[in-house]
Design an enzyme around this catalytic site. Structure first.
Site, PDB file in Angstrom:
ATOM      1  N   LYS A 108       0.888  -1.173   0.000  1.00  0.00           N
ATOM      2  CA  LYS A 108       0.000   0.000   0.000  1.00  0.00           C
ATOM      3  C   LYS A 108       0.924   1.222   0.000  1.00  0.00           C
ATOM      4  O   LYS A 108       1.447   1.620   1.037  1.00  0.00           O
ATOM      5  CB  LYS A 108      -0.865  -0.019   1.263  1.00  0.00           C
ATOM      6  CG  LYS A 108      -2.192   0.665   1.185  1.00  0.00           C
ATOM      7  CD  LYS A 108      -2.187   2.102   0.808  1.00  0.00           C
ATOM      8  CE  LYS A 108      -2.069   3.087   1.937  1.00  0.00           C
ATOM      9  NZ  LYS A 108      -1.852   4.467   1.431  1.00  0.00           N
ATOM     10  N   GLU A 148       9.219   1.606  11.032  1.00  0.00           N
ATOM     11  CA  GLU A 148      10.265   2.630  10.848  1.00  0.00           C
ATOM     12  C   GLU A 148       9.566   3.972  10.906  1.00  0.00           C
ATOM     13  O   GLU A 148       8.831   4.320   9.976  1.00  0.00           O
ATOM     14  CB  GLU A 148      10.951   2.461   9.483  1.00  0.00           C
ATOM     15  CG  GLU A 148      11.664   1.152   9.284  1.00  0.00           C
ATOM     16  CD  GLU A 148      12.949   1.039  10.090  1.00  0.00           C
ATOM     17  OE1 GLU A 148      13.350   2.032  10.741  1.00  0.00           O
ATOM     18  OE2 GLU A 148      13.535  -0.047  10.082  1.00  0.00           O
ATOM     19  N   CYS A 187      13.233  11.072   7.217  1.00  0.00           N
ATOM     20  CA  CYS A 187      13.087  10.675   8.621  1.00  0.00           C
ATOM     21  C   CYS A 187      14.361  10.941   9.407  1.00  0.00           C
ATOM     22  O   CYS A 187      14.316  11.148  10.608  1.00  0.00           O
ATOM     23  CB  CYS A 187      12.715   9.208   8.698  1.00  0.00           C
ATOM     24  SG  CYS A 187      13.846   8.166   7.785  1.00  0.00           S
ATOM     25  N   GLU A 236       8.631  16.527  15.208  1.00  0.00           N
ATOM     26  CA  GLU A 236       9.155  16.375  13.851  1.00  0.00           C
ATOM     27  C   GLU A 236       8.422  17.328  12.903  1.00  0.00           C
ATOM     28  O   GLU A 236       7.204  17.259  12.765  1.00  0.00           O
ATOM     29  CB  GLU A 236       8.939  14.931  13.393  1.00  0.00           C
ATOM     30  CG  GLU A 236       9.600  14.636  12.073  1.00  0.00           C
ATOM     31  CD  GLU A 236       9.349  13.213  11.601  1.00  0.00           C
ATOM     32  OE1 GLU A 236       8.200  12.741  11.699  1.00  0.00           O
ATOM     33  OE2 GLU A 236      10.307  12.578  11.138  1.00  0.00           O
TER      34      GLU A 236
END
Ligand code: NAD
Length: 492
Positions: free
Chosen positions: A175, A250, A284, A385
């Site tokens: 996906k 992750e 990331c 973040e």
């Protein structure tokens, strides 16, 4: 407008609900393709196809060596199509062509490496403490794997999952992100050329809340391999826990790039600028916190501001562009919000802070490279973040304080240490709680080196030999080599 259908059981698959959604070009700020909007029925068709391929299809007859050969074919096919796939990724996520093409040229290595590893995974003969048994373990594929990917590096991050999963003998339903589905579908169109039997890898496109969650919750999915935000990772982990599924997650980061006064400052400044402004901060492992020793604070800030301020923004397809647009309008608004939040918390703007909109920016969603000084580590700009081109600068006095600041985060994905002292490099690497520490470099990754996070940055490791075991289960077999059990009430 281009048209992207799903890919299920070796065939193009129109959405059963008859719905489509558009995907945007971040540089032109306009839609460029239509993508099939999948639903739970499409997910079920894909998972059933993957289950059939795993249990009864030709894939179940493949030896590990044959799987390896097939993975190497797939690597070759990707290498032959790297430019086209990279161009598609740039249209979808707006990242620089130089970066996406570099990634696509590197992606085949994952298929070569795990292709080579496929037939080197061995079980064990267990040295037994009882007489009359031969006991061994075999490694078996974990089952149908749900692979869910984000928008920032779609095919690179897919390869980190797909290559070890296939090497292990699993089948897969992918996906991709709703913002960047096109390159994954284009890759699926190449599966046949690589010799992949139908059903082994399937792609269902659509939104996280319906396609993603239906996939995670499907009873035949035994393993979920996810890269994305920690908020989604938490939801997936909760759902997987209810059904005892394996997960690899992750997730995000707020990685510190730590510069000591004894470092090669030119190299450190380059590493700091590329750590946060390359990829427009949409990675990331963005080094979004610059921890700088107080004695060199002003000098380093000046150099980082000068270098970042000179970055050329523009068309991501132009190889001279250094900073591209933000991938989505939502993300663009989020980055600008964080710039406001930082200012309202008292951080001082040293560079940027605005929407960039010169003629070189087209109609794209640009934000200037932005640097805040006077940041304290408890501000939101230091803890949350942003996933954009925003750097928070925090001074420290000594090693102990640097390590404490680095670790004062709910994340633990990456960290950079810049120093000329080898002893300090070891000490800091030991003290920092993160999945990766880079010393005098930043953002390096390889198919050979484990990658992943601690704390809210995730569970499990990708890359390296260990990653194949994320897709395998041990089966233990006991063979009685002596007379049949005489007494049913005594266990040998
Ligand atoms: P996201 O979590 O919004 O989406 C990631 C994927 O999850 C998408 O495919 C999305 O459709 C799907 N999804 C959303 N809700 C879902 C649900 N309820 N169930 C199942 N699937 C669902 O993340 P994003 O915005 O696409 O990516 C950015 C995030 O990814 C950042 O936090 C970044 O740090 C992280 N990231 C991590 C790594 C890493 O390796 N650690 C790499 C790249 C990006």
């Amino acid at each position: 407008m281009q048209h992207y259908t799903m890919f299920i059981d070796g065939e193009h698959h129109e959405p059963t609900g008859g719905e489509w959604f558009t995907t945007d070009d971040p540089y032109r700020g306009a839609p460029w393709a239509e993508v099939a909007k999948g639903n739970a029925h499409d997910v079920d068709a894909a998972v059933q196809a993957a289950e059939r391929a795993l249990r009864t299809g030709p894939w179940s007859e493949f030896t590990a060596s044959q799987r390896g050969a097939l993975l190497r074919n797939l690597g070759d096919v990707i290498a032959d199509n790297a430019r086209q796939l990279a161009e598609t990724e740039v249209r979808d996520n707006g990242k620089l062509f130089t970066e996406m093409h570099g990634q696509l040229q590197y992606v085949p290595q994952w298929f070569y490496y795990y292709g080579g590893l496929a037939d080197k995974v061995e079980g064990t003969v267990v040295p037994m403490d009882k007489k009359g048994f031969f006991t061994y373990t075999a490694k078996e594929p974990a089952g149908v794997v749900a692979v869910i990917t984000p928008w920032n590096s779609p095919l690179l991050l897919l390869a980190w999952k797909l290559a070890p999963a296939l090497a292990a003998g699993c089948t897969v339903v992918i996906k991709p992100s709703e913002f960047t589905s096109a390159s994954t579908i284009e890759l699926a169109r190449l599966f046949h050329e690589a010799g992949l039997p139908p059903g082994v890898v399937n792609v269902v496109t659509g939104f996280g809340g319906d396609v993603g969650s239906a996939l995670v919750e499907h009873p035949l999915v035994r393993k979920i391999s996810f890269t994305g935000s920690d908020a989604t990772g938490r939801r997936i982990n909760e759902s997987a826990a209810r059904d005892f599924k394996h997960v690899s997650l992750e997730l995000g980061g707020k990685s510190p790039n730590i510069v000591f006064a004894d470092a090669d400052l030119d190299a450190a400044v380059n590493g700091v600028v590329s750590g946060i402004f390359a990829a427009t901060g949409q990675t990331c492992i963005a080094g979004s916190r610059l921890l700088v020793q107080d004695s060199i604070h002003d000098e380093v800030v000046r150099a980082v501001v000068d270098l970042a301020g000179s970055a050329r923004m523009g068309d991501p397809m132009d190889e001279s562009t250094q900073v591209g647009p933000i991938t989505t309008p939502t993300q663009h608004a989020k980055v600008l919000d964080y710039i406001d939040i930082a200012q309202s918390e008292g951080a001082q703007l040293a560079l940027g802070g605005k929407v960039a909109s010169g003629p070189e920016c087209g109609s794209g969603w640009f934000v200037e490279p932005t640097i805040f000084t006077g940041v304290s580590n408890d501000m939101r700009i230091a803890q949350e973040e942003v996933f954009g081109p925003v750097l928070a600068v925090i001074p420290f006095h000594d090693e102990q304080e640097a390590a404490a600041l680095a670790n004062d985060s709910r994340y633990g994905l990456g960290a950079g240490v810049w120093t000329g002292d080898i002893g300090r490099a070891f000490r800091m690497s030991e003290r920092i709680r993160s999945g990766t520490v880079w010393v005098n470099t930043y953002r390096a990754v390889s198919y050979l080196a484990p990658f992943g996070g601690v704390k809210d940055s995730g569970i499990g490791r990708e890359n390296g030999i260990g990653a194949i075991h994320e897709y395998l289960e041990d089966k233990t077999v006991w063979i009685n080599t002596e007379a049949p059990t005489a007494n049913p009430f005594v266990m040998r």
